[in-house]
Design an enzyme around this catalytic site. Structure first.
Site, PDB file in Angstrom:
ATOM      1  N   HIS A  63       0.982  -1.221   0.034  1.00  0.00           N
ATOM      2  CA  HIS A  63      -0.009  -0.014  -0.081  1.00  0.00           C
ATOM      3  C   HIS A  63       0.804   1.244   0.005  1.00  0.00           C
ATOM      4  O   HIS A  63       1.713   1.447   0.995  1.00  0.00           O
ATOM      5  CB  HIS A  63      -0.793  -0.017   1.138  1.00  0.00           C
ATOM      6  CG  HIS A  63      -1.667  -1.219   1.635  1.00  0.00           C
ATOM      7  ND1 HIS A  63      -3.116  -1.170   0.974  1.00  0.00           N
ATOM      8  CD2 HIS A  63      -1.507  -2.337   2.186  1.00  0.00           C
ATOM      9  CE1 HIS A  63      -3.595  -2.687   1.292  1.00  0.00           C
ATOM     10  NE2 HIS A  63      -2.547  -3.129   2.020  1.00  0.00           N
ATOM     11  N   PHE A  64       0.854   2.006  -1.204  1.00  0.00           N
ATOM     12  CA  PHE A  64       1.783   2.907  -1.113  1.00  0.00           C
ATOM     13  C   PHE A  64       1.341   4.435  -1.104  1.00  0.00           C
ATOM     14  O   PHE A  64       1.963   5.327  -1.447  1.00  0.00           O
ATOM     15  CB  PHE A  64       2.875   3.014  -2.577  1.00  0.00           C
ATOM     16  CG  PHE A  64       3.872   1.924  -2.373  1.00  0.00           C
ATOM     17  CD1 PHE A  64       4.145   1.392  -1.114  1.00  0.00           C
ATOM     18  CD2 PHE A  64       4.450   1.460  -3.584  1.00  0.00           C
ATOM     19  CE1 PHE A  64       5.113   0.362  -1.037  1.00  0.00           C
ATOM     20  CE2 PHE A  64       5.415   0.644  -3.442  1.00  0.00           C
ATOM     21  CZ  PHE A  64       5.911  -0.106  -2.281  1.00  0.00           C
ATOM     22  N   ARG A  65      -0.080   4.468  -0.932  1.00  0.00           N
ATOM     23  CA  ARG A  65      -0.705   5.850  -0.363  1.00  0.00           C
ATOM     24  C   ARG A  65      -0.747   6.867  -1.498  1.00  0.00           C
ATOM     25  O   ARG A  65      -1.191   7.877  -1.069  1.00  0.00           O
ATOM     26  CB  ARG A  65      -0.124   6.342   0.824  1.00  0.00           C
ATOM     27  CG  ARG A  65       0.370   5.372   1.943  1.00  0.00           C
ATOM     28  CD  ARG A  65      -1.066   4.620   2.599  1.00  0.00           C
ATOM     29  NE  ARG A  65      -0.821   3.693   3.502  1.00  0.00           N
ATOM     30  CZ  ARG A  65      -1.559   2.956   3.816  1.00  0.00           C
ATOM     31  NH1 ARG A  65      -2.773   2.453   3.272  1.00  0.00           N
ATOM     32  NH2 ARG A  65      -1.505   2.170   5.071  1.00  0.00           N
ATOM     33  N   ASN A  95      -6.561   0.761  -2.421  1.00  0.00           N
ATOM     34  CA  ASN A  95      -7.260   1.414  -1.269  1.00  0.00           C
ATOM     35  C   ASN A  95      -6.387   2.786  -1.088  1.00  0.00           C
ATOM     36  O   ASN A  95      -6.080   3.264   0.218  1.00  0.00           O
ATOM     37  CB  ASN A  95      -7.383   0.680   0.091  1.00  0.00           C
ATOM     38  CG  ASN A  95      -6.016   0.088   0.482  1.00  0.00           C
ATOM     39  OD1 ASN A  95      -5.155  -0.167  -0.025  1.00  0.00           O
ATOM     40  ND2 ASN A  95      -5.866   0.217   2.076  1.00  0.00           N
ATOM     41  N   HIS A 231      -2.836 -12.321   2.985  1.00  0.00           N
ATOM     42  CA  HIS A 231      -2.477 -12.366   4.417  1.00  0.00           C
ATOM     43  C   HIS A 231      -3.377 -13.561   5.371  1.00  0.00           C
ATOM     44  O   HIS A 231      -4.068 -13.111   6.105  1.00  0.00           O
ATOM     45  CB  HIS A 231      -2.510 -11.009   5.024  1.00  0.00           C
ATOM     46  CG  HIS A 231      -3.641 -10.163   4.607  1.00  0.00           C
ATOM     47  ND1 HIS A 231      -4.754 -10.417   4.406  1.00  0.00           N
ATOM     48  CD2 HIS A 231      -3.450  -8.599   4.469  1.00  0.00           C
ATOM     49  CE1 HIS A 231      -5.491  -9.407   4.167  1.00  0.00           C
ATOM     50  NE2 HIS A 231      -4.740  -8.146   4.116  1.00  0.00           N
ATOM     51  N   ASP A 301       2.118  -6.973   2.623  1.00  0.00           N
ATOM     52  CA  ASP A 301       1.125  -5.748   3.194  1.00  0.00           C
ATOM     53  C   ASP A 301       1.691  -4.712   3.657  1.00  0.00           C
ATOM     54  O   ASP A 301       1.095  -3.920   4.648  1.00  0.00           O
ATOM     55  CB  ASP A 301       0.145  -6.531   4.142  1.00  0.00           C
ATOM     56  CG  ASP A 301      -1.133  -5.755   4.345  1.00  0.00           C
ATOM     57  OD1 ASP A 301      -1.559  -5.104   3.630  1.00  0.00           O
ATOM     58  OD2 ASP A 301      -1.926  -5.915   5.433  1.00  0.00           O
ATOM     59  N   HIS A 305       1.999   3.903   8.180  1.00  0.00           N
ATOM     60  CA  HIS A 305       1.263   5.039   8.919  1.00  0.00           C
ATOM     61  C   HIS A 305       2.339   5.694   9.728  1.00  0.00           C
ATOM     62  O   HIS A 305       3.101   5.016  10.258  1.00  0.00           O
ATOM     63  CB  HIS A 305       0.138   4.524   9.753  1.00  0.00           C
ATOM     64  CG  HIS A 305      -1.172   3.618   9.081  1.00  0.00           C
ATOM     65  ND1 HIS A 305      -2.070   4.259   8.267  1.00  0.00           N
ATOM     66  CD2 HIS A 305      -1.357   2.521   9.017  1.00  0.00           C
ATOM     67  CE1 HIS A 305      -2.776   3.428   7.837  1.00  0.00           C
ATOM     68  NE2 HIS A 305      -2.446   2.162   8.051  1.00  0.00           N
TER      69      HIS A 305
HETATM   70  O1  DOR Z   1      -3.667  -3.486   8.388  1.00  0.00           O
HETATM   71  C1  DOR Z   1      -3.903  -3.253   7.334  1.00  0.00           C
HETATM   72  N1  DOR Z   1      -3.647  -1.904   6.626  1.00  0.00           N
HETATM   73  N2  DOR Z   1      -4.644  -4.110   6.317  1.00  0.00           N
HETATM   74  C2  DOR Z   1      -4.914  -3.764   5.153  1.00  0.00           C
HETATM   75  O2  DOR Z   1      -5.475  -4.709   4.379  1.00  0.00           O
HETATM   76  C3  DOR Z   1      -4.631  -2.546   4.805  1.00  0.00           C
HETATM   77  C4  DOR Z   1      -3.769  -1.637   5.436  1.00  0.00           C
HETATM   78  C5  DOR Z   1      -3.623  -0.401   4.979  1.00  0.00           C
HETATM   79  O3  DOR Z   1      -3.676   0.351   3.727  1.00  0.00           O
HETATM   80  O4  DOR Z   1      -3.349   0.674   5.828  1.00  0.00           O
END
Ligand code: DOR
Length: 451
Positions: A63-65, A95, A231, A301, A305
């Site tokens: 997940h690279f935001r 996402n 996962h 995964d 943050h």
């Molecule tokens: O803990 C998680 N964070 N699980 C996920 O599937 C999404 C990810 C996120 O994008 O922060």
């Protein structure tokens, strides 16, 4: 792509059928020979005596935001962390903000990555309860991601009808985050207020994972649709995987292999993730499944943050942790401890994900394959330090842990993108080419043969 020839000599090379000391000849970014003479003529030579070469890691879940939350990661910083960790290809999740639920939004990511990237890349399209037409039209990408259970962001497909429509009407491979939303909500309601972070594993419990994985596998088998369980976190899901070949493959993340509910006390919300960590028994059975082949893939995964966000009181702390630059070292350390072999690591982290997603030219050190390589020093001991992380979020849940076995040089299409603890300037890598017709996992009767 590297033009001209490159000789990498003297290393122990992790080939598909074993490890051998040999010399690799690379021509125009592809592997031209795996048994070249030590003094073959080449434009450039890397002396790798004493080192090991693995196929570059393919991380099929990051997940690279970007777009939307680039204060914690963007495609440039995320792919920089990949290069530092020996990851030469990543597949990124939808996402973001906005969520990548149309091909227009997915194409934006491809165009952006081509400008700022350090390694190879691919992007999934996200499913919603109403975008099945968009999913049907999608092509040239690894696959479709479904959140069966909400996590970071706004993606959720909870209704069984909507899920069934996606499995029935689309053709791209599907992967899913499996935690059943109704179970999660009921668990949360039962626990009431005054929650602590350890409650995260009571809210997102074994049952939540089991119900969602079961719902999705039923559909994959009913509609004979390629499906990859992301996962896996519980021992309870493992029997489902065993019966679901050849349509279903599965993966496990380093955090579910190395952390358990016992770690909440020491690490608090740093080990808060979705699916949640489970018991030490689950962790040990996940390892066994990996070793026995019923889980085929390791992916991270990687979910950055900031520490400031993570330090908020639960449940306002976000779920997820960064891992992309440490996953290979974590596993090399395990190889040094005798828990697995280098060939198993290459299988779980490179060959298997490349075949699950039909990535042409990826996953193996063999003639004709792309020269995406991780050169590692199995003797190097180094301690993971927050201050030295390349990810923009700037921390690791393994901060302070000393590992033996580290990537020291990463090549993408024969070009060095990481060496001497530095990531190369400029953009490197290219979009992966996906050939789903040759998806090896599904082409054979036992489900895990060679394509
Ligand atoms: O803990 C998680 N964070 N699980 C996920 O599937 C999404 C990810 C996120 O994008 O922060």
């Amino acid at each position: 792509m590297q033009q001209g020839t490159l000789l990498i000599r003297g290393a122990q090379v992790v080939l598909p059928d074993g490890v051998a000391e040999t010399n690799l000849l690379i021509r125009d970014g592809k592997i031209a020979a795996v048994d070249a003479l030590r003094d073959s003529a080449a434009d450039e030579v890397i002396a790798a005596d004493g080192l090991v070469i693995l196929p570059g890691i393919v991380d099929d879940q990051v997940h690279f935001r970007e777009p939307g939350a680039t204060h914690k990661e963007d495609l440039g910083s995320g792919s920089t962390a990949c290069a530092a960790g020996g990851v030469t290809t990543y597949l990124e999740m939808p996402n973001t903000q906005p969520s990548a639920v149309t091909m227009e939004l997915v194409r934006w990511k491809y165009a952006r990555a081509a400008q700022v990237n350090k390694v190879n890349f691919g992007f999934y399209i996200g499913a919603t309860e109403s975008n099945v037409q968009e999913l049907r039209a999608a092509q040239g990408i690894p696959g479709i991601k479904i959140f069966i259970g909400s996590s970071t962001g706004d993606l959720l497909v909870d209704s069984q009808d909507a899920l069934a429509r996606i499995f029935e009407q689309t053709t791209l491979p599907i992967c899913a985050h499996c935690e059943d939303e109704s179970t999660v909500r009921a668990n949360r309601a039962a626990l009431g207020a005054n929650l602590s972070v350890a409650d995260h594993s009571r809210i997102r419990d074994v049952q939540a994972a089991l119900v969602a994985t079961s719902r999705a596998i039923d559909l994959a088998l009913r509609y004979r649709h390629r499906f990859h369980v992301l996962h896996v976190s519980t021992a309870a899901e493992l029997p489902l995987l065993a019966t679901a070949k050849p349509w279903v493959t599965a993966e496990v993340c380093p955090h579910h292999l190395f952390f358990s509910t016992d770690d909440y006390q020491r690490l608090g919300s740093l080990v808060q993730m979705n699916p949640s960590v489970k018991s030490a028994r689950d962790t040990s059975l996940l390892w066994q499944s990996l070793l026995s082949g019923s889980i085929q893939v390791i992916a991270t995964d990687h979910a950055p943050h900031t520490l400031e966000e993570k330090n908020r009181a639960y449940p306002n702390s976000p779920s997820g942790l960064p891992a992309v630059e440490n996953s290979l070292a974590l596993m090399l350390d395990q190889a040094n401890l005798g828990r697995c072999s280098l060939n198993q690591i290459a299988g779980w982290m490179s060959d298997a994900p490349a075949r699950v997603w039909g990535l042409v030219g990826k996953g193996r050190i063999a003639v004709g394959y792309d020269a995406d390589l991780a050169i590692v020093d199995m003797a190097q001991r180094r301690t993971i330090r927050n201050a030295e992380q390349f990810t923009r979020c700037g921390w690791s849940p393994w901060d302070g842990q000393t590992l033996q076995g580290w990537p020291v040089q990463t090549l993408v299409a024969g070009q060095t993108v990481f060496a001497h603890h530095r990531v190369a300037e400029g953009s490197h890598g290219s979009a992966v080419l996906c050939d789903h017709a040759r998806g090896g996992f599904w082409a054979t009767s036992d489900g895990i043969g060679v394509a």
